[in-house]
Scaffold this active site. Structure first.
Site, short mmCIF file in Angstrom:
data_model
loop_
_atom_site.label_atom_id
_atom_site.label_comp_id
_atom_site.label_asym_id
_atom_site.label_seq_id
_atom_site.Cartn_x
_atom_site.Cartn_y
_atom_site.Cartn_z
N GLN A 80 -0.24 17.07 0.98
CA GLN A 80 -0.07 16.77 2.40
C GLN A 80 0.32 15.30 2.56
OE1 GLN A 80 -3.27 17.99 4.99
NE2 GLN A 80 -2.29 17.05 6.75
N PHE A 81 1.63 15.06 2.67
CA PHE A 81 2.13 13.68 2.74
C PHE A 81 1.64 12.96 3.99
CE2 PHE A 81 5.28 15.75 5.37
CZ PHE A 81 5.68 14.77 6.28
N THR A 82 1.29 13.68 5.04
CA THR A 82 0.84 13.04 6.28
C THR A 82 -0.48 12.29 6.11
OG1 THR A 82 -0.21 15.06 7.09
CG2 THR A 82 2.08 14.67 7.75
#
Length: 150
Positions: free
Chosen positions: A78-80
């Protein structure tokens, strides 16, 4: 490398209407990778998570690890998690590693986690729109950053 760890009664990952991973009692782990992350971050974080005592013992005290309770796990990239909200109202994801760096690190994280944990884990699919469902148990949610080891 940042991880959001949620103790769950159940969790699943669905892509295009198809369940690709599903677990019962265990941990849902969201992983955010930056370009500076290395094998050292992976080694430290996988050991920390697999031994993290977040499950209740017979006295109701969080004293047991994922290994101790023979739980299950799902790992989702999850890059966020690497968002910066310092300026304005639109998060910036400039710190998040690009796919050419993040994918190999994510795959290595999965392999190392399975080795440390001693069994297969569920995953999402990197870079795909996923629907993640969970029933958080407790709720217990812990955030760990491999760059902050104090």
């Amino acid at each position: 490398m940042k991880a959001v760890i949620q103790r769950v009664l159940e969790a699943s990952v669905t892509i295009d209407g198809e369940a690709v991973s599903k677990i019962e009692k265990g941990l849902l782990i969201l992983i955010g990778i930056i370009e500076e992350d290395t094998q050292e971050d992976i080694n430290w974080l996988t050991k920390k998570i697999t031994n993290l005592r977040v499950f209740n013992d017979e006295n109701g005290v969080m004293n047991k690890s994922l290994k101790d309770v023979d739980g299950e796990a799902i790992l989702v990239s999850q890059f966020t998690l690497q968002a910066s909200t310092k300026k304005g109202n639109r998060p910036s994801y400039i710190k998040a590693a690009k796919p050419d760096i993040a994918i190999p690190l994510y795959e290595e994280f999965i392999s190392k986690f399975e080795l440390e944990f001693g069994k297969k884990v569920g995953t999402g699919k990197f870079g795909t729109d996923m629907k993640v469902s969970l029933i958080n148990d407790g709720p217990v949610t812990i955030i760990i950053d491999s760059k902050i080891k104090e």
